[in-house]
Design an enzyme around this catalytic site. Sequence first.
Site, PDB file in Angstrom:
ATOM      1  N   GLY A  95      -0.140  -4.728   6.165  1.00  0.00           N
ATOM      2  CA  GLY A  95      -1.421  -4.081   5.895  1.00  0.00           C
ATOM      3  C   GLY A  95      -1.887  -4.449   4.499  1.00  0.00           C
ATOM      4  N   GLN A 111      -6.065  -3.343  -3.445  1.00  0.00           N
ATOM      5  CA  GLN A 111      -5.071  -4.403  -3.677  1.00  0.00           C
ATOM      6  C   GLN A 111      -5.735  -5.769  -3.753  1.00  0.00           C
ATOM      7  OE1 GLN A 111      -2.526  -3.060  -0.173  1.00  0.00           O
ATOM      8  NE2 GLN A 111      -0.970  -3.587  -1.688  1.00  0.00           N
ATOM      9  N   CYS A 138       5.645  -3.016  -0.632  1.00  0.00           N
ATOM     10  CA  CYS A 138       4.213  -3.042  -0.889  1.00  0.00           C
ATOM     11  C   CYS A 138       3.895  -4.322  -1.646  1.00  0.00           C
ATOM     12  CB  CYS A 138       3.838  -1.814  -1.737  1.00  0.00           C
ATOM     13  SG  CYS A 138       2.089  -1.743  -2.172  1.00  0.00           S
ATOM     14  N   LEU A 139       2.834  -5.011  -1.245  1.00  0.00           N
ATOM     15  CA  LEU A 139       2.473  -6.263  -1.918  1.00  0.00           C
ATOM     16  C   LEU A 139       2.159  -6.037  -3.392  1.00  0.00           C
ATOM     17  CD1 LEU A 139       0.208  -7.839   0.865  1.00  0.00           C
ATOM     18  CD2 LEU A 139       2.576  -8.448   0.319  1.00  0.00           C
ATOM     19  N   HIS A 147       0.643   4.774   4.490  1.00  0.00           N
ATOM     20  CA  HIS A 147       0.857   3.954   3.286  1.00  0.00           C
ATOM     21  C   HIS A 147      -0.465   3.354   2.783  1.00  0.00           C
ATOM     22  CE1 HIS A 147       3.303   0.824   0.941  1.00  0.00           C
ATOM     23  NE2 HIS A 147       2.075   0.362   0.876  1.00  0.00           N
ATOM     24  N   GLU A 148      -1.234   2.771   3.703  1.00  0.00           N
ATOM     25  CA  GLU A 148      -2.501   2.130   3.291  1.00  0.00           C
ATOM     26  C   GLU A 148      -3.522   3.181   2.841  1.00  0.00           C
ATOM     27  OE1 GLU A 148      -2.371  -0.893   2.741  1.00  0.00           O
ATOM     28  OE2 GLU A 148      -0.571  -1.309   3.915  1.00  0.00           O
ATOM     29  N   HIS A 153      -3.239   4.135  -0.693  1.00  0.00           N
ATOM     30  CA  HIS A 153      -3.837   3.191  -1.650  1.00  0.00           C
ATOM     31  C   HIS A 153      -5.282   3.585  -1.981  1.00  0.00           C
ATOM     32  CE1 HIS A 153      -0.832   0.155  -2.386  1.00  0.00           C
ATOM     33  NE2 HIS A 153      -0.614  -0.041  -1.098  1.00  0.00           N
TER      34      HIS A 153
HETATM   35 NI    NI Z   1       1.046  -1.039  -0.276  1.00  0.00          NI
END
Ligand code: NI
Length: 185
Positions: A45, A50, A98-99, A140-141, A144
């Site tokens: 995702g 991000q 997480c990226l 999670h997304e 953000h």
């Molecule tokens: Ni993340």
Amino acid sequence: MKYPITVYGDPILRKRAEDISQNMEGLSEIIENMWETMYYADGVGLAAPQAGLPIRLFVIDGSSGAEEEPELKDFRKAFINPERLELTGEKWVMNEGCLSLPEIREDVTRPDSVRIKYFDENFIEHDEVFSGFIGRVIQHEYDHLEGKLFIDYLSPLKKRLLKSKLNDIARGNVQPHYKIKIPVK
Ligand code: NI
């Protein structure tokens, strides 16, 4: 076009993202770029902050969960202006990454199901409950967009143990296989 990915230490990851208006210019192009960025970074995702964009949008490809949940084989969705309505179900632990937190993976406890209202790419409104792997990724997304990261769920001790790794990320002393935007000092 691929966006460089913002990482821990970048203030955009700590701000609440803003609603998108239906006539926002270039939205479909942004969504296309988000997919491209996510696939190239091998993410499941990606949330707009991000990608350096302070807007309420995330994309998810759930096909990596299809081994355990076959119905996820073709799960590929963009979520616009999502609003989390309810968290339900038994809590369970998953090792999350997480990226924006390269080289960090930790066990995170979250409820199983999330009910969200959101718009799809055609600005059609949906109100749905997602559970299991996708329920997890959506939570999670969604975080953000609220300025939250999975490390916020860790115990103070665990966080202390991560301190130097986090400092390294914030200074750009990390080399993931994808391009990052080094936070401004
Ligand atoms: Ni993340």
